[in-house]
Write a protein that holds these residues in place. Structure first.
Motif, PDB file in Angstrom:
ATOM      1  N   LEU A  81       0.827  -1.205   0.000  1.00  0.00           N
ATOM      2  CA  LEU A  81       0.000   0.000   0.000  1.00  0.00           C
ATOM      3  C   LEU A  81       0.865   1.261   0.000  1.00  0.00           C
ATOM      4  O   LEU A  81       0.653   2.178  -0.797  1.00  0.00           O
ATOM      5  N   VAL A  82       1.859   1.308   0.881  1.00  0.00           N
ATOM      6  CA  VAL A  82       2.736   2.483   0.956  1.00  0.00           C
ATOM      7  C   VAL A  82       3.493   2.663  -0.360  1.00  0.00           C
ATOM      8  O   VAL A  82       3.575   3.769  -0.901  1.00  0.00           O
ATOM      9  N   GLY A  83       4.024   1.575  -0.903  1.00  0.00           N
ATOM     10  CA  GLY A  83       4.735   1.662  -2.172  1.00  0.00           C
ATOM     11  C   GLY A  83       3.848   2.124  -3.311  1.00  0.00           C
ATOM     12  O   GLY A  83       4.263   2.913  -4.168  1.00  0.00           O
ATOM     13  N   SER A  84       2.619   1.652  -3.311  1.00  0.00           N
ATOM     14  CA  SER A  84       1.683   2.041  -4.361  1.00  0.00           C
ATOM     15  C   SER A  84       1.340   3.516  -4.274  1.00  0.00           C
ATOM     16  O   SER A  84       1.272   4.212  -5.300  1.00  0.00           O
ATOM     17  N   ILE A  85       1.122   4.002  -3.075  1.00  0.00           N
ATOM     18  CA  ILE A  85       0.788   5.419  -2.913  1.00  0.00           C
ATOM     19  C   ILE A  85       1.963   6.301  -3.324  1.00  0.00           C
ATOM     20  O   ILE A  85       1.787   7.294  -4.033  1.00  0.00           O
ATOM     21  N   VAL A  86       3.164   5.935  -2.908  1.00  0.00           N
ATOM     22  CA  VAL A  86       4.337   6.728  -3.292  1.00  0.00           C
ATOM     23  C   VAL A  86       4.529   6.682  -4.806  1.00  0.00           C
ATOM     24  O   VAL A  86       4.835   7.697  -5.440  1.00  0.00           O
ATOM     25  N   SER A  87       4.292   5.515  -5.411  1.00  0.00           N
ATOM     26  CA  SER A  87       4.410   5.403  -6.865  1.00  0.00           C
ATOM     27  C   SER A  87       3.373   6.266  -7.564  1.00  0.00           C
ATOM     28  O   SER A  87       3.663   6.917  -8.570  1.00  0.00           O
ATOM     29  N   LEU A  88       2.173   6.273  -7.025  1.00  0.00           N
ATOM     30  CA  LEU A  88       1.108   7.083  -7.600  1.00  0.00           C
ATOM     31  C   LEU A  88       1.472   8.561  -7.571  1.00  0.00           C
ATOM     32  O   LEU A  88       1.135   9.316  -8.486  1.00  0.00           O
ATOM     33  N   ILE A  89       2.183   8.969  -6.542  1.00  0.00           N
ATOM     34  CA  ILE A  89       2.610  10.367  -6.440  1.00  0.00           C
ATOM     35  C   ILE A  89       3.815  10.632  -7.337  1.00  0.00           C
ATOM     36  O   ILE A  89       3.934  11.691  -7.949  1.00  0.00           O
ATOM     37  N   ALA A  90       4.718   9.656  -7.468  1.00  0.00           N
ATOM     38  CA  ALA A  90       5.969   9.877  -8.195  1.00  0.00           C
ATOM     39  C   ALA A  90       5.838   9.740  -9.707  1.00  0.00           C
ATOM     40  O   ALA A  90       6.561  10.409 -10.451  1.00  0.00           O
ATOM     41  N   VAL A  91       4.935   8.900 -10.176  1.00  0.00           N
ATOM     42  CA  VAL A  91       4.845   8.651 -11.614  1.00  0.00           C
ATOM     43  C   VAL A  91       4.535   9.919 -12.410  1.00  0.00           C
ATOM     44  O   VAL A  91       5.166  10.147 -13.456  1.00  0.00           O
ATOM     45  N   ILE A 117      14.880   2.966  -5.942  1.00  0.00           N
ATOM     46  CA  ILE A 117      15.576   2.833  -4.660  1.00  0.00           C
ATOM     47  C   ILE A 117      14.571   2.768  -3.520  1.00  0.00           C
ATOM     48  O   ILE A 117      14.714   1.956  -2.590  1.00  0.00           O
ATOM     49  N   PHE A 118      13.541   3.605  -3.584  1.00  0.00           N
ATOM     50  CA  PHE A 118      12.498   3.564  -2.561  1.00  0.00           C
ATOM     51  C   PHE A 118      11.873   2.176  -2.475  1.00  0.00           C
ATOM     52  O   PHE A 118      11.681   1.634  -1.386  1.00  0.00           O
ATOM     53  N   TRP A 119      11.526   1.582  -3.636  1.00  0.00           N
ATOM     54  CA  TRP A 119      10.909   0.250  -3.632  1.00  0.00           C
ATOM     55  C   TRP A 119      11.864  -0.795  -3.065  1.00  0.00           C
ATOM     56  O   TRP A 119      11.427  -1.714  -2.349  1.00  0.00           O
ATOM     57  N   LEU A 120      13.150  -0.690  -3.366  1.00  0.00           N
ATOM     58  CA  LEU A 120      14.115  -1.651  -2.809  1.00  0.00           C
ATOM     59  C   LEU A 120      14.205  -1.530  -1.293  1.00  0.00           C
ATOM     60  O   LEU A 120      14.201  -2.542  -0.578  1.00  0.00           O
ATOM     61  N   VAL A 121      14.270  -0.301  -0.790  1.00  0.00           N
ATOM     62  CA  VAL A 121      14.331  -0.089   0.659  1.00  0.00           C
ATOM     63  C   VAL A 121      13.032  -0.550   1.313  1.00  0.00           C
ATOM     64  O   VAL A 121      13.049  -1.215   2.356  1.00  0.00           O
ATOM     65  N   LEU A 122      11.911  -0.226   0.698  1.00  0.00           N
ATOM     66  CA  LEU A 122      10.614  -0.650   1.227  1.00  0.00           C
ATOM     67  C   LEU A 122      10.499  -2.176   1.249  1.00  0.00           C
ATOM     68  O   LEU A 122      10.025  -2.756   2.225  1.00  0.00           O
ATOM     69  N   ALA A 123      10.962  -2.825   0.192  1.00  0.00           N
ATOM     70  CA  ALA A 123      10.926  -4.291   0.152  1.00  0.00           C
ATOM     71  C   ALA A 123      11.808  -4.878   1.249  1.00  0.00           C
ATOM     72  O   ALA A 123      11.411  -5.832   1.933  1.00  0.00           O
ATOM     73  N   ALA A 124      12.989  -4.307   1.443  1.00  0.00           N
ATOM     74  CA  ALA A 124      13.881  -4.811   2.495  1.00  0.00           C
ATOM     75  C   ALA A 124      13.255  -4.616   3.873  1.00  0.00           C
ATOM     76  O   ALA A 124      13.308  -5.521   4.718  1.00  0.00           O
ATOM     77  N   LEU A 125      12.667  -3.451   4.111  1.00  0.00           N
ATOM     78  CA  LEU A 125      12.006  -3.206   5.400  1.00  0.00           C
ATOM     79  C   LEU A 125      10.816  -4.137   5.603  1.00  0.00           C
ATOM     80  O   LEU A 125      10.603  -4.666   6.698  1.00  0.00           O
ATOM     81  N   THR A 126      10.035  -4.349   4.552  1.00  0.00           N
ATOM     82  CA  THR A 126       8.871  -5.231   4.648  1.00  0.00           C
ATOM     83  C   THR A 126       9.299  -6.662   4.935  1.00  0.00           C
ATOM     84  O   THR A 126       8.727  -7.326   5.809  1.00  0.00           O
ATOM     85  N   VAL A 127      10.310  -7.129   4.237  1.00  0.00           N
ATOM     86  CA  VAL A 127      10.815  -8.480   4.490  1.00  0.00           C
ATOM     87  C   VAL A 127      11.382  -8.577   5.897  1.00  0.00           C
ATOM     88  O   VAL A 127      11.109  -9.535   6.629  1.00  0.00           O
TER      89      VAL A 127
END
Length: 150
Positions: A81-91, A117-127
């Motif tokens: 959800l967080v990644g999707s919202i940030v992507s929606l703002i960044a695209v 980079i945000f998605w990679l950090v978010l994925a690492a934090l989520t994992v």
């Protein structure tokens, strides 16, 4: 619980009203169709793509058996959800940088790289959080290990 919901809904309505006021106060009328298109695209993206993905992921994690706790499911869904919202703002910024005249002071960053980079950090934090919650659920911490309560 009802009062908390009322506070959250009231706060959401106030923020929405403030956003509408700010939009009509700061956006030229000629730009409103573009804003409406962006909002419509965001709704379609959310309802047709993001929500089904998060829902399907939740079902897949629940079908993984009792090995996955609700906390892990919530962490993974929250990360998406967080990644999707940030992507929606960044695209839109990424698209604008590709179509804007070459002025390095208007959009100075590499927004596509930053989003990656945000998605990679978010994925690492989520994992990391998911593994922590999974291990914690498997091995609960005992506050008072002996029977004396001390």
């Amino acid at each position: 619980m009802r009062s908390i919901r009322l506070v959250l809904v009231g706060g959401g309505v106030l923020l929405l009203a403030w956003g509408v006021f700010e939009m009509f106060d700061s956006v030229r009328l000629s730009r409103l169709p573009g804003v409406a298109l962006w909002i419509a695209a965001a709704i379609v993206l959310h309802d047709a793509i993001l929500s089904p993905i998060v829902f399907a992921l939740g079902i897949a994690l629940r079908r993984a058996g009792r090995r996955v706790s609700g906390t892990v499911i919530a962490i993974v869904q929250g990360g998406i959800l967080v990644g999707s919202i940030v992507s929606l703002i960044a695209v839109p910024t990424i698209v604008a940088k590709n179509f804007a005249p070459p002025n390095p002071t208007v959009l100075p960053l590499n927004y596509g790289l930053n989003l990656g980079i945000f998605w990679l950090v978010l994925a690492a934090l989520t994992v990391g959080l998911s593994v922590w919650a999974f291990v914690r659920a498997r091995h609960p911490v005992t506050v008072f290990p002996d029977d004396s309560g001390h």
